[in-house]
Motif scaffolding. Structure first.
Motif, PDB file in Angstrom:
ATOM      1  N   GLY A   1       0.818  -1.206   0.000  1.00 51.22           N
ATOM      2  CA  GLY A   1       0.000   0.000   0.000  1.00 51.22           C
ATOM      3  C   GLY A   1       0.849   1.252   0.000  1.00 51.22           C
ATOM      4  N   CYS A   2       1.905   1.244   0.824  1.00 50.46           N
ATOM      5  CA  CYS A   2       2.778   2.419   0.901  1.00 50.46           C
ATOM      6  C   CYS A   2       3.342   2.747  -0.465  1.00 50.46           C
ATOM      7  CB  CYS A   2       3.946   2.160   1.831  1.00 50.46           C
ATOM      8  SG  CYS A   2       3.436   2.110   3.528  1.00 50.46           S
ATOM      9  N   GLU A   3       3.853   1.712  -1.106  1.00 54.17           N
ATOM     10  CA  GLU A   3       4.489   1.935  -2.394  1.00 54.17           C
ATOM     11  C   GLU A   3       3.482   2.468  -3.407  1.00 54.17           C
ATOM     12  OE1 GLU A   3       6.501  -1.090  -5.413  1.00 54.17           O
ATOM     13  OE2 GLU A   3       7.223  -1.177  -3.366  1.00 54.17           O
ATOM     14  N   ARG A   4       2.273   1.923  -3.300  1.00 51.83           N
ATOM     15  CA  ARG A   4       1.244   2.306  -4.257  1.00 51.83           C
ATOM     16  C   ARG A   4       0.799   3.751  -4.051  1.00 51.83           C
ATOM     17  NH1 ARG A   4      -2.765  -0.993  -2.640  1.00 51.83           N
ATOM     18  NH2 ARG A   4      -3.588   0.670  -1.369  1.00 51.83           N
ATOM     19  N   GLU A   5       0.782   4.178  -2.790  1.00 55.60           N
ATOM     20  CA  GLU A   5       0.112   5.437  -2.490  1.00 55.60           C
ATOM     21  C   GLU A   5       1.030   6.650  -2.388  1.00 55.60           C
ATOM     22  OE1 GLU A   5      -3.068   5.702  -2.428  1.00 55.60           O
ATOM     23  OE2 GLU A   5      -3.651   3.593  -2.398  1.00 55.60           O
ATOM     24  N   THR A   6       2.345   6.426  -2.375  1.00 55.78           N
ATOM     25  CA  THR A   6       3.244   7.568  -2.212  1.00 55.78           C
ATOM     26  C   THR A   6       3.002   8.605  -3.298  1.00 55.78           C
ATOM     27  OG1 THR A   6       4.838   5.916  -1.582  1.00 55.78           O
ATOM     28  CG2 THR A   6       5.663   8.143  -1.809  1.00 55.78           C
ATOM     29  N   ARG A   7       3.099   9.866  -2.914  1.00 54.26           N
ATOM     30  CA  ARG A   7       3.012  10.914  -3.942  1.00 54.26           C
ATOM     31  C   ARG A   7       4.317  11.678  -3.909  1.00 54.26           C
ATOM     32  NH1 ARG A   7      -3.377  12.552  -3.914  1.00 54.26           N
ATOM     33  NH2 ARG A   7      -4.017  10.399  -4.042  1.00 54.26           N
ATOM     34  N   ALA A   8       5.228  11.242  -4.724  1.00 54.87           N
ATOM     35  CA  ALA A   8       6.551  11.859  -4.737  1.00 54.87           C
ATOM     36  C   ALA A   8       6.528  13.000  -5.735  1.00 54.87           C
ATOM     37  CB  ALA A   8       7.583  10.826  -5.122  1.00 54.87           C
ATOM     38  N   PHE A   9       6.747  14.214  -5.244  1.00 52.73           N
ATOM     39  CA  PHE A   9       6.746  15.354  -6.151  1.00 52.73           C
ATOM     40  C   PHE A   9       8.164  15.701  -6.569  1.00 52.73           C
ATOM     41  CE2 PHE A   9       3.450  16.404  -2.833  1.00 52.73           C
ATOM     42  CZ  PHE A   9       2.462  15.723  -3.495  1.00 52.73           C
TER      43      PHE A   9
ATOM     44  N   PRO B   1      18.363  -9.677 -22.380  1.00 56.72           N
ATOM     45  CA  PRO B   1      17.120  -9.075 -21.907  1.00 56.72           C
ATOM     46  C   PRO B   1      17.351  -7.626 -21.477  1.00 56.72           C
ATOM     47  CG  PRO B   1      17.875 -10.791 -20.392  1.00 56.72           C
ATOM     48  CD  PRO B   1      18.896 -10.678 -21.479  1.00 56.72           C
ATOM     49  N   VAL B   2      16.278  -6.890 -21.464  1.00 58.69           N
ATOM     50  CA  VAL B   2      16.366  -5.485 -21.075  1.00 58.69           C
ATOM     51  C   VAL B   2      16.859  -5.389 -19.644  1.00 58.69           C
ATOM     52  CG1 VAL B   2      15.035  -3.390 -20.720  1.00 58.69           C
ATOM     53  CG2 VAL B   2      14.466  -4.928 -22.580  1.00 58.69           C
ATOM     54  N   ALA B   3      17.801  -4.516 -19.412  1.00 51.98           N
ATOM     55  CA  ALA B   3      18.270  -4.298 -18.047  1.00 51.98           C
ATOM     56  C   ALA B   3      17.173  -3.590 -17.275  1.00 51.98           C
ATOM     57  CB  ALA B   3      19.545  -3.461 -18.068  1.00 51.98           C
ATOM     58  N   LYS B   4      16.570  -4.303 -16.323  1.00 52.66           N
ATOM     59  CA  LYS B   4      15.455  -3.710 -15.581  1.00 52.66           C
ATOM     60  C   LYS B   4      15.997  -2.796 -14.492  1.00 52.66           C
ATOM     61  CE  LYS B   4      11.638  -4.666 -15.800  1.00 52.66           C
ATOM     62  NZ  LYS B   4      10.606  -3.947 -16.593  1.00 52.66           N
ATOM     63  N   ASN B   5      15.327  -1.674 -14.348  1.00 49.87           N
ATOM     64  CA  ASN B   5      15.711  -0.746 -13.299  1.00 49.87           C
ATOM     65  C   ASN B   5      14.632  -0.789 -12.219  1.00 49.87           C
ATOM     66  OD1 ASN B   5      15.911   1.591 -11.713  1.00 49.87           O
ATOM     67  ND2 ASN B   5      16.980   2.670 -13.355  1.00 49.87           N
ATOM     68  N   PRO B   6      14.999  -1.229 -11.007  1.00 45.51           N
ATOM     69  CA  PRO B   6      13.960  -1.391  -9.982  1.00 45.51           C
ATOM     70  C   PRO B   6      13.230  -0.075  -9.682  1.00 45.51           C
ATOM     71  CG  PRO B   6      16.157  -1.714  -9.060  1.00 45.51           C
ATOM     72  CD  PRO B   6      16.324  -1.619 -10.535  1.00 45.51           C
ATOM     73  N   GLN B   7      13.947   1.003  -9.757  1.00 50.33           N
ATOM     74  CA  GLN B   7      13.311   2.293  -9.480  1.00 50.33           C
ATOM     75  C   GLN B   7      12.280   2.617 -10.552  1.00 50.33           C
ATOM     76  OE1 GLN B   7      16.077   5.554  -9.295  1.00 50.33           O
ATOM     77  NE2 GLN B   7      14.468   6.934  -8.583  1.00 50.33           N
ATOM     78  N   ALA B   8      12.590   2.222 -11.787  1.00 49.00           N
ATOM     79  CA  ALA B   8      11.643   2.469 -12.876  1.00 49.00           C
ATOM     80  C   ALA B   8      10.393   1.637 -12.687  1.00 49.00           C
ATOM     81  CB  ALA B   8      12.294   2.160 -14.211  1.00 49.00           C
ATOM     82  N   ALA B   9      10.589   0.415 -12.213  1.00 52.84           N
ATOM     83  CA  ALA B   9       9.444  -0.474 -12.041  1.00 52.84           C
ATOM     84  C   ALA B   9       8.473   0.082 -11.008  1.00 52.84           C
ATOM     85  CB  ALA B   9       9.926  -1.857 -11.624  1.00 52.84           C
ATOM     86  N   GLU B  10       9.004   0.870 -10.068  1.00 56.58           N
ATOM     87  CA  GLU B  10       8.103   1.441  -9.069  1.00 56.58           C
ATOM     88  C   GLU B  10       7.062   2.349  -9.709  1.00 56.58           C
ATOM     89  OE1 GLU B  10      10.264   3.293  -5.888  1.00 56.58           O
ATOM     90  OE2 GLU B  10      11.299   1.396  -5.517  1.00 56.58           O
ATOM     91  N   TYR B  11       7.412   2.937 -10.829  1.00 54.69           N
ATOM     92  CA  TYR B  11       6.463   3.846 -11.467  1.00 54.69           C
ATOM     93  C   TYR B  11       5.188   3.125 -11.856  1.00 54.69           C
ATOM     94  CZ  TYR B  11       9.402   7.977 -11.638  1.00 54.69           C
ATOM     95  OH  TYR B  11      10.119   9.078 -11.292  1.00 54.69           O
ATOM     96  N   GLU B  12       5.309   1.901 -12.317  1.00 53.37           N
ATOM     97  CA  GLU B  12       4.088   1.233 -12.753  1.00 53.37           C
ATOM     98  C   GLU B  12       3.359   0.558 -11.600  1.00 53.37           C
ATOM     99  OE1 GLU B  12       6.200  -1.006 -15.724  1.00 53.37           O
ATOM    100  OE2 GLU B  12       5.592  -2.862 -14.749  1.00 53.37           O
ATOM    101  N   ARG B  13       3.888   0.735 -10.391  1.00 58.37           N
ATOM    102  CA  ARG B  13       3.155   0.249  -9.229  1.00 58.37           C
ATOM    103  C   ARG B  13       2.605   1.402  -8.397  1.00 58.37           C
ATOM    104  NH1 ARG B  13       7.414  -3.748  -8.952  1.00 58.37           N
ATOM    105  NH2 ARG B  13       8.533  -2.527  -7.404  1.00 58.37           N
ATOM    106  N   ASN B  14       2.880   2.621  -8.838  1.00 57.63           N
ATOM    107  CA  ASN B  14       2.491   3.761  -8.023  1.00 57.63           C
ATOM    108  C   ASN B  14       1.300   4.502  -8.642  1.00 57.63           C
ATOM    109  OD1 ASN B  14       2.706   6.838  -7.525  1.00 57.63           O
ATOM    110  ND2 ASN B  14       3.765   5.911  -5.805  1.00 57.63           N
ATOM    111  N   ALA B  15       0.248   4.610  -7.861  1.00 56.16           N
ATOM    112  CA  ALA B  15      -1.004   5.168  -8.387  1.00 56.16           C
ATOM    113  C   ALA B  15      -0.843   6.622  -8.828  1.00 56.16           C
ATOM    114  CB  ALA B  15      -2.094   5.059  -7.332  1.00 56.16           C
ATOM    115  N   PHE B  16      -0.117   7.381  -8.057  1.00 52.83           N
ATOM    116  CA  PHE B  16       0.036   8.805  -8.384  1.00 52.83           C
ATOM    117  C   PHE B  16       0.782   8.965  -9.706  1.00 52.83           C
ATOM    118  CE2 PHE B  16       2.454  12.845  -7.828  1.00 52.83           C
ATOM    119  CZ  PHE B  16       1.371  13.705  -7.837  1.00 52.83           C
TER     120      PHE B  16
END
Lengths: 181, 338, 559, 637
Positions: free
Chosen positions: A19-27, A50-65
């Motif tokens: 939930g935390c990860e999903r709901e953060t609103r990082a400006f 394979p594409v080098a995955k960036n964990p920080q990038a993946a957070e974007y598609e888990r974050n509602a904001f």
């Protein structure tokens, strides 16, 4: 009794952390830096890369904001004028399982920034990178590949596709560009 | 500020009856003045009623000093006071009814008079609210006389202004207390608000309906000017932006046009034609930046450009990494847009 | 030229194929185009050679008709910039080459005009006329008048500013360029020569003052349709497209000189008169359709007119000398407007349907491709009828905020299309009597008709549909006499010609695409009703009936 | 069944009867029995404590907000967190504190005041508590995990819609509404049934204590008002989760539809909170003035009128939305009219005090505080009902001041009065009077220092729900003052907690009727036994315990069965003996299943279907007919 309580608490805890990860609103977040993203994992010499995955990038598609902002910028930067609400128009559909230049979020990011030869303009320097990540996350949500509990069902607009909350994840495949397309 | 200063200030505010550039009772326009009269009436009537209640209550408490422990009075009718109290209750209810009648009537007629004000010679202005700024468009005689500005509303004194209210995303509410009451801006609806300013001066309006992260920093600078100054301002707003003149401004201009800025903002007379952000053609002639988040000054503008997310977290202006010299150049260019 | 004559009649005097024998028509030969997007080009035949242009990458094929089965004589690849595909609103189509004085002229998608030696295919000149970075593309077929190659841009969906340019046919230099928006000097309005019939066109710099400040610079009004020429009056006639963006709320004013018809002097480009079909366009009713130049009986006297089947659903008859509208008759189901006021010349919009942000306007008919899009009609001198492909579609329409970013779409609208009222058949080939001002007969089609027509002295009308049927229809009765299923949907323009062997041939390009066919050729996803600007909502089924293709078919009677 | 004077029974017999009744009605110490209990007093105690905890939590949020606003341009709390703070504050106060605590006190008192042994539908009662608890815990966990709703307690769309409120925050909010409204509706049904059918013999409608009248009217209001908000929140969650278009203006939905539905609930909601408080005030005034209430009939009529008029006012929250002005005038008139019954009641209380022999103890102090504050709030309410004036005052701090005067003045002051008044009945011990006076004065002064300046702030242009404000607008001093007042309120509430904690152990033992009050709850021991009354009392007058004639009781209920007496609705004539449900664990499981159902459907729309299966199973188990538990019958002496 206690162990059971503990177990359920742990379970609860995990859900909540999600939930935390999903709901953060990082400006103020710094955009994840990527390099070396290829539209294809086909590589001479026989070993696919394979594409080098960036964990920080993946957070974007888990974050509602981020996804929600991505939807906003998808409109603001006129993405819809070529890709409609994902069904495509001048540009290819984004809601299906076909990715000419790769469907990972990193690949979508680089397609937006670099542009692609058959008409996709490069937005480098035009859209700040954090916003590009947000747009890419939203694009991922069109094919059902962003986190289901983070996507908006619909926008306040004409009824377009199925609510994004209801779109099943589309298995993706990466394809090199077709000739003449 | 010291505590004493605070207390003094509080007293001053109490006594002065709320004057200021965003004060409902410091009327600078017909609508606010009319509502102010209604307020005065209400205050007197309600104050009088409140006083009656307090006197009655105080008297009851005062009487109780003489009450000693005694058996409870189990039948109301057994009291000698029952009858006079009933009479008093009748009188009290009568008073309430009369008071309310007066207030309702006053409300009704004032509401009617506000709603039926003449609007034929009104200045027509389209105000569009978006998260979290105001787009203001003055309709001209011809389409090309249309002035577009942002976060500021300039009105000629004495002429009614009819504001056509639109909302782009969520519900907002336009409120310039010195000029009149508020009206919501609702997506899918078009509301209107009539303001007739009567006193020149600088006022401040603010969004009054909670609209998300930066509801607090969604202000509107309202300026009531004399008609000549207004006409001059209007003509000046119609001119395209001046071309950059110093080398620094020229560099700033290039940064603006080649960077992300031009994708969202318009500067008339340049290729930048974005519409999603405020029109910046005459940015430097405005009183504040970012919908009242900061007063306008070179330094504040530079701070804002350096990191809009610190000044107004969550707003849609992104942080763009610029070197200090680029930042100065960009600020210098924008500062030249008088 | 694709439209066969300066009057745009598409009438062929050949009469070997007649209503009696057309049923025997069979394939003479086919020729692969090597491209798979919408094939809108008209094949043109000059001498022994057939020329046609493919959609992007705009390869010009010269097919030698003397060889059995039509062998390739030569081809020319102009190598247009691939990126220009990104600014082609409705697929990177091309409506064909034109021939003048031993040369082939045609336009490439990336806004270049090319002149080739018709015999050898040698490049004579290539002129960059526009800049696709700002939305200029070329899809139209040029017209050459008095040694001037007239070309106009596309791109009103990208905020391109419309213009018609005249290139010197000999060296490709630009003789004049008439913009659709902006000050009179740009629009080539000289008030000494400009005599429009109606007063609303008479002011100074209306191309500036009828727009919000500066907006005319990105105001659209492109010229991608058909140009006609009246040698007698020495005037060219052409239509200007919709203003940019589609969202009308951001461009108050009548938006001169978009959505109208200009009459200009071909030598200087100076405007003679103008008439605006859809002032302050609400629906992308782009006014680029063909103008048929006819001299006809009008209330007892012969009048020089242009007849114009307009996208907004009215058949206009306009005096081509003065620009006066003589008649405007509805030829389809219309809810968007209530008619044309012949006194003022103004279209009377239906106030109830005025779109505003924050609500969907429903049941707008005709929809934005209009009652009839670019698909050219034909006129038979024998029957006196106009054969017109047209459609009966409606739409839901939502305007929304839009920002201009050069090189990206500038539209500001979400739309959903659906069939208009009736039996569900959307398209029709209609025969219209311009004198009696009424429809005589129609051939219904399930899908929008997106091909042009041609009519012959044998009283046969040719056209094709999106499913791929190429049809021959009796010009007097509307009876379908013959049909042939080609490999892909047809959005091209039929041509009939006499071959080197003296026989009459009919040629058509098959290959689905264009706006209506984009769902198929672009492999768009019909789960999004707004795909292809609204066609996603109604032509998804078409994918089952028509595949992607690109093939030239040439038919003839059996020997 | 017979009515009889209480026999002079010998102590042994009383002890034996007590033991048997306790076995029949009592709740054991095991976890299972605690979870399964259907004793209205135990459930109500949990309810009260839970709601009070929510009150304190929401109060802490308010303090945080006040600290943020103490200075201009403060950066202590970022806007996202601040928005969650005020949303949670409002939501918790309205949904998790105000309505539940009023209902909780009623759940405790109504059966006692009616003179019956248990509330009707006791299992539903247990269920309602669990549902309320789970809903409240859910939203608070969400809040602590940064998923607290952030769109204000009335969640206006489109801000709360799918496009502008990303994530699950508003979904939690909408489901929280569903949870609490299910709980509130359940309690309302129980209270109506209890009041109408389980009153002691002789307690005709005309003899009903005003608190019962207030709860009766309130419960009907709950039943009429709550469905509107449940409908609204269901629409909202459907929009958010499955993309319906109820509130999408573009596709023919309407943003104002939400406001109409919400305020059709939201305005009566204020009276749902306020009417029980009026009932409490009446009880306390009667007891401490030692005089029967002045103008009883008018008081009852005032309650009913208020309840009816409350449904005709909702549009006065929407004057600025551009609705036709002529129609708005109706709502102005209706809103002003409601001042008439309120004014009458105020008069009646003061008159009762005036004519009575009041003892100024803490409960009465709070009542006097209530009158002083509430009347001011009511008068500013009259101002807000005026369309033109509302256009200046709406959504400013003036409104914040107004509704805190009405809600804290009108509900929290009476509540504190009620705590001091009924604490002895709940616990058997009195609260400290000395601390109580401190408690009162701190609260009273702190309240006015906090909220009076807000009137001026509103007139000076400060809109509500701003996370910060610019320096130089003249708002600084008053905001600082307001924050200081808020700290005083905080101290006062802390003092109350200390008082309660200390008094639980060391308070003065209270006895059955420490205040010499007149209603039936004081006719049994403090705290009351599990069965409430050994014998069902018979009522002969309006002030039951003050009647001069000897008290009668009714005999004939079996001590070995869970039986309650049903009486006729109007005249309270004994009608039938009604079996009262046994304890059951199934309400608890049903509540868990319901919670899973509601929460899961936030994450997966299909849960609306599969989630209903466990609920159905639990309900079947709950409703499964079992023969009444018969305890071994003692031979009658």
């Amino acid at each position: 009794m206690y162990s059971r309580c503990l177990a359920s608490l742990l379970l609860l805890g995990c859900t909540l952390l999600a939930g935390c990860e999903r709901e953060t609103r990082a400006f103020h977040e710094e955009a994840p830096a990527i390099n070396d993203v290829s539209p294809t994992d086909f590589r001479a010499g026989g070993t696919p890369r394979p594409v080098a995955k960036n964990p920080q990038a993946a957070e974007y598609e888990r974050n509602a904001f981020h996804i929600s902002e991505g939807k906003r910028y998808y409109e603001w930067y006129n993405c819809y004028s070529c890709h409609a609400a994902g069904g495509g128009d001048i540009g290819p559909p984004l809601m299906d399982d076909e990715w000419r230049y790769g469907g990972e979020i990193e690949q979508i990011f680089s397609s937006i920034v670099e542009g692609r030869p058959n008409g996709m303009p490069s937005f480098a320097g035009r859209i700040p990178e954090q916003q590009v990540w947000e747009i890419a996350a939203y694009v991922r949500s069109m094919s059902g590949n962003a986190a289901k509990d983070a996507v908006p069902s619909r926008g306040d607009e004409i009824k377009t596709t199925k609510p994004l909350t209801q779109v099943p994840p589309t298995p993706e495949r990466s394809e090199p560009p077709r000739s003449n397309r | 500020m010291s505590g004493r200063k605070h207390i003094c200030a509080a007293l001053v505010v109490l006594l002065a009856g709320c004057s200021g550039q965003q004060a409902a009772l410091d009327a600078a326009g017909d609508q606010a003045a009319t509502i102010g009269d209604l307020w005065t009436l209400m205050l007197w009537v309600c104050g009088f009623m409140y006083l009656l209640v307090l006197i009655f209550l105080a008297h009851a408490i005062w009487r109780a000093r003489h009450a000693l422990d005694a058996e409870p009075l189990t039948h109301g009718s057994g009291s000698r006071a029952e009858h006079p109290l009933r009479m008093a209750l009748g009188g009290w209810v009568g008073l309430i009814v009369v008071g309310l009648f007066v207030l309702s009537l006053a409300t009704f007629f004032i509401d009617r008079s506000l709603a039926q004000a003449r609007t034929d010679d009104a200045l027509k202005i389209k105000v569009t609210a978006a998260q979290w700024w105001w787009k203001v468009e003055y309709e001209g005689m011809a389409p090309d006389q249309r002035v577009v500005t942002a976060n500021e509303l300039r009105l000629p004194v004495g002429q009614p202004a009819l504001l056509e209210l639109h909302a782009e995303d969520v519900i907002h509410s336009l409120w310039i207390p010195n000029l009149g009451g508020k009206e919501d801006l609702i997506p899918g609806r078009i509301n209107s608000l009539l303001l007739t300013p009567r006193r020149e001066g600088e006022y401040r309006g603010q969004c009054a309906e909670f609209c998300g992260l930066q509801h607090a920093k969604m202000a509107l600078d309202a300026t009531v000017m004399n008609p000549d100054a207004f006409t001059r301002w209007r003509q000046q707003q119609l001119t395209p932006a001046p071309a950059p003149s110093t080398p620094e401004q020229i560099r700033g201009h290039e940064i603006f046009m080649s960077g992300p800025c031009a994708a969202c903002h318009q500067i008339a007379g340049t290729p930048a034609s974005g519409q999603t952000g405020p029109n910046l053609t005459h940015l430097a002639s405005r009183r504040t930046i970012a919908a009242g988040a900061r007063p306008y000054s070179f330094e504040d503008l530079r701070d804002w450009l350096r990191d809009p997310q610190s000044v107004k977290p969550g707003n849609h202006m992104p942080v763009v990494q610029l070197s200090d010299s680029d930042l100065n150049a960009l600020t210098a260019y924008l500062d030249s847009l008088k | 030229m694709p439209s066969r004559d300066y009057a745009n009649t598409r009438y062929s005097g050949l009469d070997e194929i007649t209503t009696d024998n057309v049923a025997k028509l069979q394939v003479a030969f086919t020729f692969a185009t090597g491209t798979l997007l919408g094939q809108e080009s008209a094949p043109i035949v000059i001498g022994d050679t057939l020329y046609f242009v493919t959609p992007y990458p705009n390869i010009l094929y010269a097919v030698d008709l003397t060889q059995p089965g039509g062998a390739l004589k030569w081809k020319f690849d102009p190598k247009p910039a691939a990126a220009s595909q990104g600014v082609a609103c409705c697929q990177p189509v091309n409506r064909g080459p034109t021939y003048y004085n031993g040369r082939i002229f045609y336009n490439t998608l990336d806004a270049h005009t090319v002149a080739l030696d018709a015999e050898t295919g040698q490049l004579l000149w290539k002129t960059r006329v526009g800049d696709f970075n700002y939305g200029d593309t070329f899809t139209m077929a040029p017209l050459v008048v008095k040694n001037k190659v007239l070309v106009g841009n596309s791109g009103a969906e990208f905020g391109a500013r419309g213009w018609l340019a005249a290139l010197d046919a000999s060296d490709g230099s630009i003789a004049w360029r008439a913009f659709t928006t902006g000050p009179d000097s740009d629009v080539l309005i000289d008030h000494a020569e400009f005599k429009p019939f109606y007063p609303q066109y008479r002011g100074k710099d209306l191309g500036v003052s009828q727009w919000p400040p500066e907006h005319w610079k990105i105001g659209g009004g492109t010229v991608w349709g058909w140009i006609s020429y009246d040698p007698e009056l020495d005037l060219i006639y052409y239509g200007t497209s919709n203003p940019s963006p589609w969202n009308h709320e951001v461009r108050p004013g009548d938006n001169h000189w978009t959505n109208g018809i200009f009459a200009r002097d071909p030598d200087t480009g100076k405007a003679r008169w103008f008439y605006q079909f859809s002032p302050h366009d609400l629906w992308d009713h782009s006014a680029v359709n063909e103008n048929l130049i006819l001299d006809m009986q009008w209330q007892g006297q012969m009048r020089k007119v242009v007849v114009r089947p307009e996208r907004n659903g009215y058949m206009y008859v306009i005096d081509r000398v003065t620009g006066e509208v003589l008649a405007a008759d509805a030829y389809t189901y219309i809810t968007a407007s209530k008619g044309v006021d012949l006194k003022t010349g103004r279209l009377i919009y239906n106030e109830d349907k005025t779109p505003s942000q924050g609500r969907v306007v429903r049941e707008v008919c005709p929809n934005s491709p209009g009652a009839k899009d670019w698909t050219p009609s034909s006129f038979s001198k024998r029957t006196g009828l106009i054969y017109m492909p047209h459609n009966n579609m409606c739409m839901d329409w939502e305007v929304k905020p839009v920002s201009y970013i050069a090189g990206t779409g500038y539209i500001g609208v979400n739309a959903r299309f659906y069939p208009g009222p009736g039996d569900g058949n959307v398209g029709e080939l209609m025969a219209w009597d311009p004198v009696a001002r009424r429809k005589l007969w129609g051939v219904p089609e399930r899908w929008p008709v997106w091909s042009g027509t041609a009519v012959t002295a044998g009283d046969v009308v040719f056209y094709g549909n999106l499913e791929g049927w190429f049809k021959a229809v009796h010009a007097q009765t509307g009876e379908v006499l013959w049909q042939f299923k080609t490999a892909s949907g047809i959005i091209g323009q039929p041509t009939t010609f006499r071959g080197p062997d003296g026989r009459q041939y009919v040629a058509i390009l098959s290959g689905i695409g264009g706006w209506a066919g984009a769902m198929v050729s672009g492999e768009l996803d019909e789960r999004d009703p707004t795909a292809a600007k609204g066609f996603g909502n109604m032509v998804g089924e078409l994918k089952k009936q028509s595949g992607i293709g690109g093939m030239l078919y040439v038919f003839a009677l059996p020997r | 069944m017979t009515t009889a004077l209480p026999r002079e029974a010998d102590p042994a017999e009383i002890t034996a009867q007590h033991a048997q009744l306790t076995r029949t009605w009592g709740t054991g110490q095991s976890l299972f029995e605690r979870l399964a209990t259907v004793d209205h007093k135990i459930v109500a105690r949990r309810y009260v404590i839970t709601a009070f905890v929510f009150f304190v939590l929401a109060g802490v949020l308010a303090l945080l907000m006040r600290i943020q606003l103490a200075q201009p341009d403060s950066h202590l709390i970022d806007p996202d967190r601040y928005n969650q703070l005020f949303t949670m504050h409002g939501t918790t106060m309205m949904f998790l504190f105000a309505v539940p605590i009023m209902e909780a006190i009623a759940v405790y008192l109504v059966p006692l005041m009616c003179g019956t042994r248990n509330i009707s539908f006791p299992r539903l009662n247990a269920f309602s508590y669990w549902v309320f608890l789970f809903g409240g815990v859910m939203i608070w966990i969400a809040f602590l995990m940064n998923a607290g709703p952030e769109t204000g307690w009335f969640s206006y769309v489109p801000l709360a819609g799918p496009e502008y409120s990303p994530g699950k925050r508003t979904d939690f909010w909408a489901q929280m509404v569903t949870f609490t409204e299910v709980a509130a509706l359940a309690v309302a049904v129980e209270l109506i049934a209890t009041i109408l059918k389980q009153r002691a013999p002789g307690m005709t409608l005309a003899r009903m204590p005003l608190f019962l009248w207030a709860m009766l009217v309130t419960s009907f209001m709950v039943i009429i008002a709550m469905p509107a908000v449940m409908l609204a929140s269901s629409f909202l969650i459907a929009d958010r989760l499955i993309g319906t278009h109820f509130f999408n203006p573009v596709e023919g939905g309407d943003a104002l539809l939400w406001q109409h539905l919400f305020w059709f609930f939201g305005h009566p909601e204020v009276y749902i909170i306020f009417l029980p408080a009026l009932g409490m005030v009446s009880s306390i005034v009667i007891t401490f003035a030692r005089r029967t209430i002045f103008a009883y009939t008018l008081m009852v009529l005032a309650l009913v009128t208020t309840g009816l008029l409350a449904f005709g006012l909702w549009v006065h929250h929407m004057f600025a939305t551009g609705l036709p002005h002529l129609g708005s005038s109706f709502y102005t008139a209706a809103s002003m009219m409601i001042a008439i019954p309120s004014g009458m009641q105020i008069f009646a209380w003061i008159a009762t005090l005036w004519d009575g022999k009041p003892r100024f103890m803490t409960p009465l102090l709070f009542v006097i505080g209530f009158i002083v504050i509430f009347v001011l709030g009511g008068l500013t309410g009259v101002m807000l009902a005026s369309v033109p004036l509302d256009l200046q005052l709406h959504d400013t701090y003036f409104v914040v001041a107004h509704f805190h005067y009405v809600l804290i003045g009108g509900a929290v002051f009476p509540l504190f009065a009620a705590f001091y008044y009924w604490f002895p009945k709940f616990t058997g011990r009195k609260l400290s009077e000395r601390l109580g006076r401190w408690n009162f004065w701190l609260f009273f002064i702190g309240f006015n220092v906090t909220f009076f300046p807000m009137h001026i702030l509103g007139l000076a242009g400060m809109p509500r729900r701003v996370y910060t404000y610019a320096d130089g607008l003249g708002w600084e001093s008053l905001n600082l003052l307001s924050t200081l007042g808020a700290l005083m309120i905080g101290a006062s509430v802390l003092l109350f907690i200390v008082n309660a904690a200390r008094s639980l152990k060391q308070g003065e033992p209270a006895g059955d009727n420490p205040w010499g009050a007149s209603t039936l709850e004081w006719a049994t021991s403090s705290p009351p036994p599990p069965y409430n009354f050994m014998h069902i009392p018979v009522v002969t007058g309006r002030e039951a315990l003050w009647q001069p004639e000897p008290r009668q009781v009714l005999e004939g209920l079996s001590p070995a069965h869970r039986e309650v007496l049903c009486t006729s609705a109007l005249a309270a004539v004994p009608d039938i003996r009604q079996h009262s449900a046994e304890p059951s664990i199934w309400p608890f499981w049903t509540a868990i299943a319901t919670a899973i159902w509601f929460i899961a459907s936030i994450f997966d729309a299909r849960a609306v279907l599969w989630g209903s299966l466990p609920v159905a199973v639990c309900l079947i188990a709950w409703m499964w007919p079992t023969p009444p538990r018969v305890l071994q019958q003692r031979t009658a002496p």
